[in-house]
Design a protein around this motif. Structure first.
Motif, PDB file in Angstrom:
ATOM      1  N   PHE A   1      34.800  44.393  32.694  1.00  0.00           N
ATOM      2  CA  PHE A   1      34.661  44.168  34.136  1.00  0.00           C
ATOM      3  C   PHE A   1      36.007  43.708  34.668  1.00  0.00           C
ATOM      4  O   PHE A   1      36.583  42.756  34.136  1.00  0.00           O
ATOM      5  CB  PHE A   1      33.617  43.076  34.413  1.00  0.00           C
ATOM      6  N   ASP A   2      36.509  44.355  35.707  1.00  0.00           N
ATOM      7  CA  ASP A   2      37.776  43.957  36.308  1.00  0.00           C
ATOM      8  C   ASP A   2      37.529  42.982  37.460  1.00  0.00           C
ATOM      9  O   ASP A   2      36.567  43.146  38.220  1.00  0.00           O
ATOM     10  CB  ASP A   2      38.503  45.183  36.899  1.00  0.00           C
ATOM     11  N   ASP A   3      38.384  42.001  37.590  1.00  0.00           N
ATOM     12  CA  ASP A   3      38.467  41.116  38.769  1.00  0.00           C
ATOM     13  C   ASP A   3      37.545  39.902  38.731  1.00  0.00           C
ATOM     14  O   ASP A   3      37.591  39.069  39.626  1.00  0.00           O
ATOM     15  CB  ASP A   3      38.238  41.865  40.100  1.00  0.00           C
ATOM     16  N   SER A   4      36.628  39.822  37.732  1.00  0.00           N
ATOM     17  CA  SER A   4      35.820  38.602  37.561  1.00  0.00           C
ATOM     18  C   SER A   4      34.964  38.251  38.779  1.00  0.00           C
ATOM     19  O   SER A   4      34.973  37.114  39.257  1.00  0.00           O
ATOM     20  CB  SER A   4      36.747  37.430  37.221  1.00  0.00           C
TER      21      SER A   4
ATOM     22  N   SER B   1      42.903  38.504  30.667  1.00  0.00           N
ATOM     23  CA  SER B   1      43.722  38.260  31.861  1.00  0.00           C
ATOM     24  C   SER B   1      43.948  39.542  32.657  1.00  0.00           C
ATOM     25  O   SER B   1      44.120  40.625  32.103  1.00  0.00           O
ATOM     26  CB  SER B   1      45.074  37.676  31.457  1.00  0.00           C
ATOM     27  N   HIS B   2      43.975  39.346  33.979  1.00  0.00           N
ATOM     28  CA  HIS B   2      44.247  40.437  34.929  1.00  0.00           C
ATOM     29  C   HIS B   2      45.364  39.960  35.863  1.00  0.00           C
ATOM     30  O   HIS B   2      45.339  40.236  37.053  1.00  0.00           O
ATOM     31  CB  HIS B   2      42.947  40.711  35.685  1.00  0.00           C
ATOM     32  N   THR B   3      46.297  39.205  35.281  1.00  0.00           N
ATOM     33  CA  THR B   3      47.445  38.539  35.939  1.00  0.00           C
ATOM     34  C   THR B   3      47.016  37.303  36.744  1.00  0.00           C
ATOM     35  O   THR B   3      45.827  36.997  36.809  1.00  0.00           O
ATOM     36  CB  THR B   3      48.276  39.465  36.890  1.00  0.00           C
TER      37      THR B   3
ATOM     38  N   ASP C   1      47.785  36.958  40.124  1.00  0.00           N
ATOM     39  CA  ASP C   1      47.557  37.271  41.542  1.00  0.00           C
ATOM     40  C   ASP C   1      47.172  38.724  41.823  1.00  0.00           C
ATOM     41  O   ASP C   1      47.283  39.164  42.968  1.00  0.00           O
ATOM     42  CB  ASP C   1      48.838  36.955  42.345  1.00  0.00           C
ATOM     43  N   HIS C   2      46.740  39.472  40.808  1.00  0.00           N
ATOM     44  CA  HIS C   2      46.393  40.890  40.998  1.00  0.00           C
ATOM     45  C   HIS C   2      47.554  41.667  41.620  1.00  0.00           C
ATOM     46  O   HIS C   2      47.422  42.307  42.667  1.00  0.00           O
ATOM     47  CB  HIS C   2      45.121  41.048  41.850  1.00  0.00           C
ATOM     48  N   VAL C   3      48.689  41.584  40.925  1.00  0.00           N
ATOM     49  CA  VAL C   3      49.931  42.194  41.429  1.00  0.00           C
ATOM     50  C   VAL C   3      50.148  43.597  40.853  1.00  0.00           C
ATOM     51  O   VAL C   3      49.576  43.949  39.832  1.00  0.00           O
ATOM     52  CB  VAL C   3      51.135  41.320  41.022  1.00  0.00           C
TER      53      VAL C   3
HETATM   54 ZN   LIG Z   1      41.618  44.690  39.453  1.00  0.00          ZN
END
Ligand SMILES: [Zn+2]
Length: 233
Positions: free
Chosen positions: A68-71, A134-136, A138-140
């Motif tokens: 799942f992306d972005d939590s 982790s997805h960074t 700040d979603h950069v």
């Molecule tokens: Zn994302």
């Protein structure tokens, strides 16, 4: 052997027609049916970390990684109980500076506001055996950043998650699937074991573990689409 890495975003009742990225919102009932399909097909759903030995060819069996992306908080509310029901585990890629916040990175493209999981929700997710990646910070878009800032987004997000959960963080997901060979190197140097992109396909041992392909599951995927993505990639 090849392993499908399924990519979901929100699990919720989809917003009104014409909403941008509406296709990324999968209805909770559809998600339930999809997990039921995996079970029927004899495919074990698992975290990316657990699936990596299958990708590398060290283990064999019918498995799929569920990511799942972005939590999103709606994943905690609507997907977690389904995963528990079927005995599956999954990986949640967190935008670390938005823990308890929302998808502010989507505001410029008018995507509806959606809350992200809180610290308590993340800790509960993790305590049930699910993975946090982790997805960074700040979603950069990493390739647009100076190297030191890209490194900070990749490395510091891992450190903060490790402090929060008191466990090593293995998996990383490039926001927007946007990455360069340098970003893959930075991810390796930060101590991760695997990273996913949005390149389509099933993962195999010949793949760079820092550039793994995935199969995005969309709102209007029929059961046939879904099964094809799981079996054929
Ligand atoms: Zn994302």
């Amino acid at each position: 052997m090849t392993v499908p890495i399924l990519a979901y975003h929100q699990i919720a009742v989809p917003p009104s027609r014409k909403a941008p990225y509406r296709s990324m919102v999968v209805h909770p009932e559809a998600f339930h049916r999809q997990m039921e399909w995996l079970k029927r097909l004899g495919i074990q759903g698992m975290t990316l970390r657990e699936a990596m030995p299958y990708v590398r060819g060290e283990k064999s069996g019918r498995v799929a990684a569920i990511t799942f992306d972005d939590s999103y908080a709606n994943v905690y509310e609507n997907a977690l109980p389904v995963l528990q029901e079927f005995g599956f585990t999954a990986t949640n890629f967190v935008v670390v500076n938005q823990i308890g916040g929302s998808n502010v990175w989507d505001t410029p493209i008018s995507v509806a506001h959606a809350p992200c999981m809180s610290v308590e929700q993340l800790r509960h997710w993790h305590s049930l055996g699910h993975e946090v990646g982790s997805h960074t910070l700040d979603h950069v878009r990493l390739p647009r950043l100076p190297m030191e800032e890209a490194r900070r987004q990749i490395t510091h997000s891992r450190e903060l998650l490790e402090d929060l959960l008191d466990e090593g963080i293995s998996s990383f997901c490039f926001p927007y699937g946007d990455e360069t060979p340098l970003d893959r190197v930075l991810t390796y140097e930060a101590g991760y074991s695997a990273a996913t992109t949005t390149r389509r396909g099933r993962a195999r041992s010949a793949d760079d573990p820092f550039g793994l392909p995935r199969a995005t599951i969309r709102r209007n995927d029929s059961w046939m689409h879904f099964v094809k993505k799981c079996i054929l990639g």
